[in-house]
Design a protein around this motif. Structure first.
Motif, PDB file in Angstrom:
ATOM      1  N   HIS A   1       0.946  -2.860  -2.945  1.00  0.00           N
ATOM      2  CA  HIS A   1       1.377  -3.083  -1.855  1.00  0.00           C
ATOM      3  C   HIS A   1       0.924  -1.911  -0.655  1.00  0.00           C
ATOM      4  CE1 HIS A   1       4.661  -4.007   1.380  1.00  0.00           C
ATOM      5  NE2 HIS A   1       4.936  -2.495   1.266  1.00  0.00           N
TER       6      HIS A   1
ATOM      7  N   ASN B   1      10.613  -6.429   0.551  1.00  0.00           N
ATOM      8  CA  ASN B   1      10.402  -5.248   1.195  1.00  0.00           C
ATOM      9  C   ASN B   1      11.563  -4.623   1.632  1.00  0.00           C
ATOM     10  OD1 ASN B   1       7.014  -5.570   2.761  1.00  0.00           O
ATOM     11  ND2 ASN B   1       7.877  -6.505   0.986  1.00  0.00           N
TER      12      ASN B   1
ATOM     13  N   SER C   1       7.886  -1.680   4.050  1.00  0.00           N
ATOM     14  CA  SER C   1       6.634  -2.070   5.111  1.00  0.00           C
ATOM     15  C   SER C   1       7.088  -1.363   6.234  1.00  0.00           C
ATOM     16  CB  SER C   1       6.309  -3.491   5.264  1.00  0.00           C
ATOM     17  OG  SER C   1       5.873  -3.993   4.091  1.00  0.00           O
TER      18      SER C   1
ATOM     19  N   VAL D   1       9.052  -0.062  -2.529  1.00  0.00           N
ATOM     20  CA  VAL D   1       8.314  -0.967  -1.844  1.00  0.00           C
ATOM     21  C   VAL D   1       8.975  -1.241  -0.236  1.00  0.00           C
ATOM     22  CG1 VAL D   1       7.435  -3.329  -1.765  1.00  0.00           C
ATOM     23  CG2 VAL D   1       6.948  -1.997  -3.643  1.00  0.00           C
TER      24      VAL D   1
ATOM     25  N   VAL E   1      -4.803  -8.610   0.711  1.00  0.00           N
ATOM     26  CA  VAL E   1      -3.624  -9.084  -0.173  1.00  0.00           C
ATOM     27  C   VAL E   1      -4.265 -10.088  -0.981  1.00  0.00           C
ATOM     28  CG1 VAL E   1      -1.692 -10.516  -0.342  1.00  0.00           C
ATOM     29  CG2 VAL E   1      -1.628  -8.361   1.096  1.00  0.00           C
TER      30      VAL E   1
ATOM     31  N   PHE F   1       3.155  -8.151  -6.619  1.00  0.00           N
ATOM     32  CA  PHE F   1       3.805  -7.208  -5.715  1.00  0.00           C
ATOM     33  C   PHE F   1       4.017  -7.941  -4.349  1.00  0.00           C
ATOM     34  CE2 PHE F   1      -0.587  -7.055  -4.370  1.00  0.00           C
ATOM     35  CZ  PHE F   1      -0.502  -7.042  -3.046  1.00  0.00           C
ATOM     36  N   THR F   2       3.454  -8.916  -4.023  1.00  0.00           N
ATOM     37  CA  THR F   2       3.786  -9.764  -2.596  1.00  0.00           C
ATOM     38  C   THR F   2       5.082 -10.397  -2.838  1.00  0.00           C
ATOM     39  OG1 THR F   2       2.488 -11.981  -3.349  1.00  0.00           O
ATOM     40  CG2 THR F   2       1.237 -10.070  -2.168  1.00  0.00           C
TER      41      THR F   2
ATOM     42  N   PRO G   1       4.322   1.118   4.293  1.00  0.00           N
ATOM     43  CA  PRO G   1       4.484   1.986   2.902  1.00  0.00           C
ATOM     44  C   PRO G   1       4.562   3.566   2.939  1.00  0.00           C
ATOM     45  CG  PRO G   1       2.351   0.989   2.895  1.00  0.00           C
ATOM     46  CD  PRO G   1       3.023   0.749   4.135  1.00  0.00           C
TER      47      PRO G   1
ATOM     48  N   PRO H   1       3.200  -2.599  -7.982  1.00  0.00           N
ATOM     49  CA  PRO H   1       3.623  -2.294  -6.566  1.00  0.00           C
ATOM     50  C   PRO H   1       2.694  -1.363  -5.808  1.00  0.00           C
ATOM     51  CG  PRO H   1       5.237  -2.094  -8.465  1.00  0.00           C
ATOM     52  CD  PRO H   1       4.035  -2.412  -9.116  1.00  0.00           C
TER      53      PRO H   1
END
Ligand code: URP
Ligand code: ZN
Ligand code: ZN
Length: 471
Positions: free
Chosen positions: A206, A347, A284, A282, A192, A342-343, A286, A203
């Motif tokens: 991710h 999520n 987690s 998006v 990241v 994207f961070t 993914p 995105p």
């Protein structure tokens, strides 16, 4: 109050049979070929399938994340669930720095008045010490018999391997199931940082910063820790074919390991994250590749994976633009928070309403999964693994009368309006589905009648769970 459901085809994990079901108050009293009861209200289920209400063991309601909160609460999430045929769900309690009992009491104070279907709770263990070790022993008396730990989200949710081992060892001795979110937090953090430094903010990054091998490794690590701790293990949101291989390996070697996957991993790939609206996908872990989808389907078919859950954790796509929900405008900050990075995208995805109808169309109508296996994956197995069975997850005399009358011929252009999630998008928008619940009962009370909502906040209840089974 009595209800007699007549002329339907009853489907459980074990059998398919033409039968009537007599419901008295909150329970199924009788299931038989032909039942008469003058006092009962008759519901004609001719041409319909009679399924146990779905059990979704993995949802996040009102979960604070990335400066916002997941957009469904126990009222709106339960309502969406019910429209899709699900009548019980299990949410997660975040571990704040107070005693576990207080975390649970706070969560229940938030959920109980809103609950529109029945629910229970898992306890997240994101900090571990001797005091927590003691407090874990109190979970069963609060109706909680499962804990979730994380090998990712460094500095926030992750536990080190030694602590996971200790949590599992306590779980193994005390009938508490350890659920593991298996990714490699160290590798993710490095990738990241490198992605952001290189200006890779879309995105798709991710997915690219959370490599599948991290999950393969972390799922085998979890299985090995469970073996050493003499503990059962449940791998959540499995999305990689290599994870399935590790689960199969663990099971072959006698480790008490089980797993779930979710519809999004069966139907989408990382290519969806490359779309202009890729933030919608998006979550987690993914989306992965077509070969991973194949591995997951096979695992559902051959029994390596026991459960289809959702990981329902919805956010608005554009939280600046209100939607109208039950006549009122609602806007909750969502995926737009990460439009430049994207961070910062919260999520998670909506899915609790979609799970049964989407899976039925693509699994049962295609002949991949029998109707009985469908019930097993979406209701019976989650109820058994998480200590809700036979109260929930089946149709049996004495069980709660949680029932979905399912029209296998009902065709619809699916999407946002059908799903009833409190968000502004649906991943399956425009999908043609065949098979949908037309009436849904929660403990004998009709809460969905076609597209009419008859449920209410507080109509659902907290369910005190027993120790689960190892499948
Ligand atoms: O993206 C997801 N799945 N959000 C919910 C948290 C989790 O790890 O399940
Ligand atoms: Zn997770
Ligand atoms: Zn989750």
């Amino acid at each position: 109050m009595k209800t007699l459901i007549k002329n339907g085809t009853v489907i459980t994990a074990e059998i398919t049979r033409k039968a009537d079901i007599l419901v008295e108050d909150e329970f199924i009293r009788r299931i038989d070929e032909y039942i008469e009861d003058d006092e009962a209200t008759i519901v004609d289920a001719s041409g319909l399938l009679v399924l146990p209400g779905g059990v979704d063991p993995h949802v996040h309601l009102e979960l604070p994340m990335a400066g916002t909160i997941s957009a469904d609460d126990h009222y709106t999430g339960g309502k969406a669930a019910a429209f899709g045929g699900t009548t019980t769900m299990i949410d997660f309690v975040s571990q704040e720095p107070v005693i576990l009992a207080e975390n649970i009491a706070r969560h229940r104070a938030m959920a109980d008045p809103k609950a529109s279907i029945d629910y229970s709770l898992h306890m997240n263990i994101t900090h571990f010490d001797d005091q927590v070790a003691e407090e874990l022993l109190d979970l069963p008396q609060m109706g909680i018999t499962s804990m979730k730990v994380f090998t990712a989200y460094n500095g926030r949710l992750r536990l080190d391997d030694g602590s996971i081992f200790k949590v599992m060892r306590i779980g193994g001795k005390n009938n508490l199931l350890t659920m593991v979110h298996a990714e490699n937090g160290d590798v993710i953090d490095i990738l990241v940082a490198e992605a952001l430094a290189a200006g890779n903010t879309a995105p798709i990054h991710h997915a690219l910063t959370r490599p599948a091998w991290g999950e393969v490794e972390a799922s085998l690590r979890a299985a090995a820790l469970a073996a050493q701790a003499d503990s059962p293990l449940y791998l959540v949101h499995m999305n990689v074919a290599g994870e399935v291989d590790q689960l199969a390996y663990a099971r072959k070697h006698g480790i008490l390991a089980m797993g779930e996957t979710c519809p999004q991993y069966l139907f989408f790939t990382e290519d969806d994250l490359r779309r202009p609206d890729g933030a919608k996908w998006v979550c987690s872990p993914p989306m992965r590749k077509a070969a991973d989808q194949q591995g997951l389907w096979q695992a559902l078919e051959n029994g390596t994976i026991q459960v289809l859950a959702t990981d329902h954790c919805p956010f608005f796509y554009n939280g600046r633009q209100p939607i109208v929900y039950e006549g009122r405008e609602v806007a909750i900050p969502g995926k737009e928070l990460g439009e430049k990075d994207f961070t910062l995208i919260p999520n998670g995805l909506p899915g609790i309403a979609d799970r049964l109808p989407v899976f039925w169309t693509h699994a049962v109508n295609t002949g991949r999964i029998s109707p009985n296996r469908f019930v097993e994956l979406t209701a019976t197995n989650p109820a058994r693994i998480f200590g809700l069975y036979p109260k929930k997850g089946t149709l049996a005399e004495g069980s709660d009368a949680d029932i979905a009358l399912w029209d296998p011929e009902k065709e619809l252009d699916y999407g946002l309006a059908w799903a009833h999630h409190r968000t502004d998008y649906n991943l399956y928008e425009g999908w043609k589905l065949r098979g949908y619940p037309v009436k849904v009962f929660l403990r004998g009370t009709l809460i969905v009648d076609d597209q009419n909502w008859l449920g209410k906040a507080g109509g659902g209840r907290f369910v005190h769970r027993q120790a689960g089974e190892i499948l």
